[in-house]
Enzyme design. Structure first.
Site, PDB file in Angstrom:
ATOM      1  N   ARG A 171     -33.751   1.659  -0.715  1.00 27.42           N
ATOM      2  CA  ARG A 171     -33.630   3.099  -0.922  1.00 27.42           C
ATOM      3  C   ARG A 171     -34.485   3.847   0.099  1.00 27.42           C
ATOM      4  O   ARG A 171     -35.484   3.316   0.583  1.00 27.42           O
ATOM      5  CB  ARG A 171     -34.071   3.476  -2.337  1.00 27.42           C
ATOM      6  CG  ARG A 171     -33.296   2.754  -3.445  1.00 27.42           C
ATOM      7  CD  ARG A 171     -33.861   3.110  -4.812  1.00 27.42           C
ATOM      8  NE  ARG A 171     -33.108   2.473  -5.896  1.00 27.42           N
ATOM      9  CZ  ARG A 171     -33.418   1.311  -6.446  1.00 27.42           C
ATOM     10  NH1 ARG A 171     -34.474   0.637  -6.007  1.00 27.42           N
ATOM     11  NH2 ARG A 171     -32.696   0.804  -7.422  1.00 27.42           N
ATOM     12  N   LYS A 195     -37.979   1.311  -8.298  1.00 26.48           N
ATOM     13  CA  LYS A 195     -38.129   2.167  -9.478  1.00 26.48           C
ATOM     14  C   LYS A 195     -39.058   1.515 -10.483  1.00 26.48           C
ATOM     15  O   LYS A 195     -38.999   0.314 -10.712  1.00 26.48           O
ATOM     16  CB  LYS A 195     -36.753   2.420 -10.109  1.00 26.48           C
ATOM     17  CG  LYS A 195     -35.823   3.265  -9.230  1.00 26.48           C
ATOM     18  CD  LYS A 195     -34.511   3.533  -9.939  1.00 26.48           C
ATOM     19  CE  LYS A 195     -33.606   4.418  -9.106  1.00 26.48           C
ATOM     20  NZ  LYS A 195     -32.323   4.700  -9.791  1.00 26.48           N
ATOM     21  N   HIS A 266     -28.393   6.685   1.395  1.00 32.61           N
ATOM     22  CA  HIS A 266     -27.814   6.017   0.226  1.00 32.61           C
ATOM     23  C   HIS A 266     -26.468   5.402   0.580  1.00 32.61           C
ATOM     24  O   HIS A 266     -26.089   4.352   0.051  1.00 32.61           O
ATOM     25  CB  HIS A 266     -27.666   7.012  -0.924  1.00 32.61           C
ATOM     26  CG  HIS A 266     -27.834   6.386  -2.273  1.00 32.61           C
ATOM     27  ND1 HIS A 266     -28.972   5.707  -2.661  1.00 32.61           N
ATOM     28  CD2 HIS A 266     -26.994   6.327  -3.336  1.00 32.61           C
ATOM     29  CE1 HIS A 266     -28.831   5.261  -3.892  1.00 32.61           C
ATOM     30  NE2 HIS A 266     -27.637   5.619  -4.324  1.00 32.61           N
ATOM     31  N   ARG A 269     -27.124   2.160   2.103  1.00 36.20           N
ATOM     32  CA  ARG A 269     -27.429   1.185   1.045  1.00 36.20           C
ATOM     33  C   ARG A 269     -26.133   0.612   0.477  1.00 36.20           C
ATOM     34  O   ARG A 269     -26.005  -0.607   0.304  1.00 36.20           O
ATOM     35  CB  ARG A 269     -28.253   1.886  -0.035  1.00 36.20           C
ATOM     36  CG  ARG A 269     -28.570   1.060  -1.276  1.00 36.20           C
ATOM     37  CD  ARG A 269     -29.551   1.854  -2.138  1.00 36.20           C
ATOM     38  NE  ARG A 269     -29.650   1.369  -3.487  1.00 36.20           N
ATOM     39  CZ  ARG A 269     -30.417   0.359  -3.885  1.00 36.20           C
ATOM     40  NH1 ARG A 269     -31.128  -0.302  -2.999  1.00 36.20           N
ATOM     41  NH2 ARG A 269     -30.481   0.003  -5.148  1.00 36.20           N
ATOM     42  N   HIS A 292     -31.405  -3.641  -8.574  1.00 38.73           N
ATOM     43  CA  HIS A 292     -30.707  -3.070  -9.715  1.00 38.73           C
ATOM     44  C   HIS A 292     -31.213  -3.698 -11.005  1.00 38.73           C
ATOM     45  O   HIS A 292     -31.338  -4.920 -11.091  1.00 38.73           O
ATOM     46  CB  HIS A 292     -29.200  -3.317  -9.608  1.00 38.73           C
ATOM     47  CG  HIS A 292     -28.527  -2.464  -8.576  1.00 38.73           C
ATOM     48  ND1 HIS A 292     -27.330  -2.819  -7.981  1.00 38.73           N
ATOM     49  CD2 HIS A 292     -28.874  -1.270  -8.032  1.00 38.73           C
ATOM     50  CE1 HIS A 292     -26.973  -1.872  -7.127  1.00 38.73           C
ATOM     51  NE2 HIS A 292     -27.891  -0.931  -7.129  1.00 38.73           N
ATOM     52  N   TYR A 301     -19.683  -2.383  -6.730  1.00 32.84           N
ATOM     53  CA  TYR A 301     -19.331  -2.639  -5.342  1.00 32.84           C
ATOM     54  C   TYR A 301     -18.122  -3.555  -5.211  1.00 32.84           C
ATOM     55  O   TYR A 301     -17.465  -3.567  -4.168  1.00 32.84           O
ATOM     56  CB  TYR A 301     -20.525  -3.252  -4.605  1.00 32.84           C
ATOM     57  CG  TYR A 301     -21.714  -2.340  -4.551  1.00 32.84           C
ATOM     58  CD1 TYR A 301     -21.740  -1.266  -3.675  1.00 32.84           C
ATOM     59  CD2 TYR A 301     -22.805  -2.534  -5.386  1.00 32.84           C
ATOM     60  CE1 TYR A 301     -22.821  -0.413  -3.629  1.00 32.84           C
ATOM     61  CE2 TYR A 301     -23.889  -1.682  -5.351  1.00 32.84           C
ATOM     62  CZ  TYR A 301     -23.891  -0.618  -4.477  1.00 32.84           C
ATOM     63  OH  TYR A 301     -24.960   0.232  -4.442  1.00 32.84           O
TER      64      TYR A 301
END
Length: 320
Positions: A171, A195, A266, A269, A292, A301
């Site tokens: 990110r 995150k 993004h 990414r 993730h 994806y």
């Protein structure tokens, strides 16, 4: 919660209008998000803004304390957001924020019943931005490298950032947060804090390694100032580069690639993830690389790669 929160993600709520008991609990909840959950400032701001909007709505209905919240109030709050034209993604996120908040109220003894446990929310549209083809990705890096042939520090930095974004799929917030010591050149991996401050190691290939070497040896020393600190990537004033500058760079460089879709970091990414899957990587590995929390996010994806296969089949097969 997405690191690129939509423009309508923040309520225009003045927390000073809340009844004192509600405002006090909101402040305690914000401290919980910061100190106990260790969320980023951006995420904390989004969560507290959503909860503040809920409490403001409850107070307009006559509530004065968090114990006055009930399922009808929560539902009417979401219904009002819908009439204001909020997107399904925003509504889903705000419903999640409400459920997390009411669960915290019960867990900490501030409310006897979790009124948000039964709160439903519209399913957000899970759409992916366009991605670059492999040849477009190569043209992107090549165009940036051509402009960096003069050895300018900024040019070397830009190439290194583009190479690393595409090579790792990290990110933009993770990129700008990198320190020099986060790059392990012996193993060609970069240590990333994602995150929730979750740490992971992401490998990168030889092109990115070469670009990083050039930047660290020939570019970064020319931008160093007394306050640079350990930041890997520096802005023109010598401080840690910010996300806005990286987004501007990516959009500008991609505009130089004929026919390429206008995407930001993004999008790079998503491009990295798509190309990994098209190259034969398994979903679980891609999940780990991207950081993730859920495999379901990574499975999005597969729709991109399937669509590409279908288009290729229709264009090439004589009996398609």
């Amino acid at each position: 919660m997405s690191p690129e929160t939509p423009a309508d993600a923040v309520d225009d709520t003045d927390e000073r209008d809340l009844p004192e008991p509600m405002a006090r609990v909101l402040g305690e909840y914000e401290r919980h998000l910061v100190s106990e959950r260790d969320l980023t400032a951006h995420t904390v701001r989004a969560y507290t803004s959503d909860v503040a909007g809920l409490l403001e709505h409850a107070s307009r209905l006559g509530g004065t304390a968090v114990t006055d919240l009930d399922l009808r109030t929560l539902r009417s709050w979401l219904a009002k957001q819908q009439t204001l034209g909020r997107s399904r993604t925003t509504l889903a996120r705000r419903a999640t924020a409400a459920r997390v908040f009411t669960a915290w109220l019960v867990r900490t003894g501030r409310a006897p019943v979790d009124v948000g446990a039964s709160l439903g929310s519209p399913k957000a549209h899970k759409s992916l931005p366009p991605v670059l083809r492999a040849d477009e990705a190569r043209d992107l890096i090549a165009a940036a490298a051509t402009l960096a042939d003069d050895g300018s520090p900024v040019g070397l930095r830009d190439v290194a950032m583009l190479e690393l974004l595409y090579a790792t799929g990290i990110r933009v917030g993770e990129l700008v947060g990198l320190d020099v010591d986060d790059v392990d050149r012996d193993r060609n991996v970069v240590r990333v804090f994602g995150k929730g401050r979750k740490e992971r190691s992401v490998p990168f290939g030889r092109p990115a390694a070469r670009a990083l070497d050039f930047w660290q040896r020939q570019g970064r020393p020319h931008l160093l100032v007394e306050g640079s600190g350990p930041a890997l990537f520096l802005g023109t004033r010598g401080k840690r580069i910010d996300q806005r500058a990286v987004r501007t760079l990516v959009h500008r460089r991609i505009a130089e690639v004929p026919g390429a879709p206008d995407i930001g970091p993004h999008g790079l990414r998503h491009t990295a993830a798509t190309h990994l899957l098209e190259g034969g990587a398994d979903l679980r590995s891609v999940q780990e690389l991207l950081g993730h929390a859920s495999l379901a996010t990574t499975q999005l994806y597969t729709h991109v790669t399937t669509d590409r296969l279908r288009r290729a089949y229709q264009q090439a097969h004589p009996r398609a």
